[in-house]
Design an enzyme around this catalytic site. Structure first.
Site, PDB file in Angstrom:
ATOM      1  N   PHE A   1      -1.106  -0.725  12.609  1.00  0.00           N
ATOM      2  CA  PHE A   1      -1.935  -0.171  11.526  1.00  0.00           C
ATOM      3  C   PHE A   1      -2.421  -1.230  10.523  1.00  0.00           C
ATOM      4  O   PHE A   1      -3.619  -1.294  10.211  1.00  0.00           O
ATOM      5  CB  PHE A   1      -1.136   0.917  10.784  1.00  0.00           C
ATOM      6  N   ASN A   2      -1.528  -2.048   9.966  1.00  0.00           N
ATOM      7  CA  ASN A   2      -1.931  -2.971   8.893  1.00  0.00           C
ATOM      8  C   ASN A   2      -2.955  -3.991   9.382  1.00  0.00           C
ATOM      9  O   ASN A   2      -3.918  -4.301   8.683  1.00  0.00           O
ATOM     10  CB  ASN A   2      -0.717  -3.720   8.327  1.00  0.00           C
TER      11      ASN A   2
ATOM     12  N   ASP B   1       0.842  -1.205   0.000  1.00  0.00           N
ATOM     13  CA  ASP B   1       0.000   0.000   0.000  1.00  0.00           C
ATOM     14  C   ASP B   1       0.878   1.255   0.000  1.00  0.00           C
ATOM     15  O   ASP B   1       0.819   2.057   0.920  1.00  0.00           O
ATOM     16  CB  ASP B   1      -0.960  -0.005   1.213  1.00  0.00           C
TER      17      ASP B   1
ATOM     18  N   ASN C   1      -2.399   2.787   3.482  1.00  0.00           N
ATOM     19  CA  ASN C   1      -1.858   4.121   3.736  1.00  0.00           C
ATOM     20  C   ASN C   1      -2.617   5.190   2.956  1.00  0.00           C
ATOM     21  O   ASN C   1      -2.722   6.334   3.390  1.00  0.00           O
ATOM     22  CB  ASN C   1      -0.381   4.175   3.336  1.00  0.00           C
TER      23      ASN C   1
ATOM     24  N   ASP D   1       6.662   1.485   2.076  1.00  0.00           N
ATOM     25  CA  ASP D   1       6.425   0.456   1.048  1.00  0.00           C
ATOM     26  C   ASP D   1       7.271   0.777  -0.190  1.00  0.00           C
ATOM     27  O   ASP D   1       7.851  -0.125  -0.799  1.00  0.00           O
ATOM     28  CB  ASP D   1       4.958   0.437   0.620  1.00  0.00           C
TER      29      ASP D   1
ATOM     30  N   HIS E   1       9.551   0.167   8.405  1.00  0.00           N
ATOM     31  CA  HIS E   1       8.815  -1.071   8.721  1.00  0.00           C
ATOM     32  C   HIS E   1       8.850  -2.059   7.545  1.00  0.00           C
ATOM     33  O   HIS E   1       9.121  -3.245   7.726  1.00  0.00           O
ATOM     34  CB  HIS E   1       7.346  -0.758   9.025  1.00  0.00           C
ATOM     35  N   ASP E   2       8.535  -1.552   6.355  1.00  0.00           N
ATOM     36  CA  ASP E   2       8.357  -2.461   5.212  1.00  0.00           C
ATOM     37  C   ASP E   2       9.692  -2.938   4.625  1.00  0.00           C
ATOM     38  O   ASP E   2       9.820  -4.133   4.320  1.00  0.00           O
ATOM     39  CB  ASP E   2       7.471  -1.794   4.159  1.00  0.00           C
TER      40      ASP E   2
ATOM     41  N   THR F   1       3.035  -5.979   2.769  1.00  0.00           N
ATOM     42  CA  THR F   1       3.409  -4.828   3.601  1.00  0.00           C
ATOM     43  C   THR F   1       2.244  -3.845   3.766  1.00  0.00           C
ATOM     44  O   THR F   1       2.471  -2.670   4.056  1.00  0.00           O
ATOM     45  CB  THR F   1       4.651  -4.112   3.030  1.00  0.00           C
TER      46      THR F   1
HETATM   47  C1  BDR Z   1       2.792  -0.229   8.655  1.00  0.00           C
HETATM   48  O1  BDR Z   1       1.724   0.683   8.451  1.00  0.00           O
HETATM   49  C2  BDR Z   1       1.956   1.490   7.320  1.00  0.00           C
HETATM   50  O2  BDR Z   1       1.694   2.821   7.590  1.00  0.00           O
HETATM   51  C3  BDR Z   1       3.397   1.261   6.930  1.00  0.00           C
HETATM   52  O3  BDR Z   1       3.514   1.327   5.511  1.00  0.00           O
HETATM   53  C4  BDR Z   1       3.707  -0.107   7.458  1.00  0.00           C
HETATM   54  O4  BDR Z   1       3.385  -1.111   6.511  1.00  0.00           O
HETATM   55  C5  BDR Z   1       3.443   0.075   9.988  1.00  0.00           C
HETATM   56  O5  BDR Z   1       2.508  -0.080  11.023  1.00  0.00           O
HETATM   57 CA    CA Z   2       2.839  -0.538   4.230  1.00  0.00          CA
END
Ligand code: BDR
Ligand code: CA
Length: 314
Positions: free
Chosen positions: A174-175, A14, A43, A19, A244-245, A128
């Protein structure tokens, strides 16, 4: 099974700043071959995440990877995007060239299924974003979890390390929070799951700072230039550029960067404050949910070194 030493992957994403950086990392890593990209709302709305995936490929002068648009909203709730973090277009509103790259005619779940059928047991799915596309693909193609080699996902807050608290709610990442119903389907599908959660990815030592930006600025290539702009936006707006990704992809490039443990994990789909939580079950209750491989530790310096050297390389 791998083709030579190169691992085939599909990236479900996303984009989103981190990402986009993960995609750049993949494109510049000889260990992996990106067979296809599927995009999902997360996102940003899916029209933007799709455009952004194409934009990254175009900026890196890659024209032979299909990009398939996926779900516009989570399975049961409306999307709650994160444009306030990632910028009004989801990619830091950079002055990128106009995009010409066309989308694949297939919807995301079909592209994932077709690629897995063409290369049975050979493809690692790297996710991701929210898991909506993958849940839909698994529901319409029940054999798919067995056709894929395994999956690696960025998701969850497991409350094991000091960084493993939620970033969307106090409890949820979040994801997973965005589409816990999809996450539940994926976690219980039978596919072998490795999860990189906030316990490792929210460690401030795996963020890019101005020091790293200065290093990037010594390089010259379209991919480096894009990485610089993305990193600069994140540092200006958030103080550092979270990875993160890219960290999630790095667990495939070099698993020795991480410590893992295998635990049964439950995804909470209730409507209360626990929604989207990923809870490690006590071993006695473990038969309720399958075990996943969970990252609990990362060698921060070696990861940053891997990321920077790959962005500079090839
Ligand atoms: C995840 O949430 C998104 O905002 C980032 O791209 C990452 O995949 C982190 O919590
Ligand atoms: Ca992401």
């Amino acid at each position: 099974m791998e083709k030579g030493n190169v691992q085939r992957i599909i990236m479900d994403m996303d984009p989103g700043i981190d990402d986009a950086l993960a995609l750049i990392l993949a494109l510049k890593s000889p260990e992996v071959q990106v067979m296809g990209i599927s995009t999902v709302a997360g996102n940003a709305p899916v029209a933007l995440t799709s455009a952004n995936a194409c934009q990254v490929l175009e900026a890196c002068n890659i024209h032979n990877i299909p990009v398939a648009k996926g779900a516009a909203s989570p399975l049961e709730r409306p999307l709650e995007h994160a444009l306030s973090y990632h910028g009004p277009d989801g990619l830091g509103k950079l002055a990128l060239p106009e995009r010409k790259f066309p989308l694949d005619p297939e919807p995301a779940p079909e592209l994932i299924s077709q690629l897995a059928s063409q290369h049975p047991h050979e493809i690692v799915l790297v996710a991701t974003g929210p898991l909506t596309n993958i849940a839909q693909a698994f529901q319409s193609h029940p054999q798919l979890p067995k056709l894929l080699s395994r999956m690696i996902l960025m998701g969850g807050a497991y409350h094991i390390t000091p960084f493993g608290r939620g970033n969307k709610t106090p409890l949820a990442e979040f994801n997973i929070w965005q589409d816990p119903e999809a996450a539940f389907i994926v976690f219980t599908s039978g596919i072998d799951v490795t999860a990189i959660g906030l316990d490792v990815s929210a460690n401030p030592e795996v963020c890019l700072s101005n020091k790293h930006l200065n290093q990037l600025e010594t390089g010259h290539s379209p991919a480096i230039s894009l990485a610089i702009q993305l990193t600069e936006y994140a540092i200006q707006h958030h103080g550092c550029c979270e990875l993160h990704d890219p960290l999630t992809l790095a667990s495939l490039l070099d698993p020795s960067l991480f410590g893992f443990m295998s635990v049964p994990v439950e995804v909470i789909t209730t409507s209360d404050e626990e929604r989207g939580m990923t809870r490690i079950l006590p071993l006695g209750l473990g038969n309720r949910m399958p075990f996943i491989h969970l990252a609990i530790d990362v060698d921060e310096a070696r990861f940053i070194q891997l990321f920077l050297s790959r962005v500079f390389g090839r």
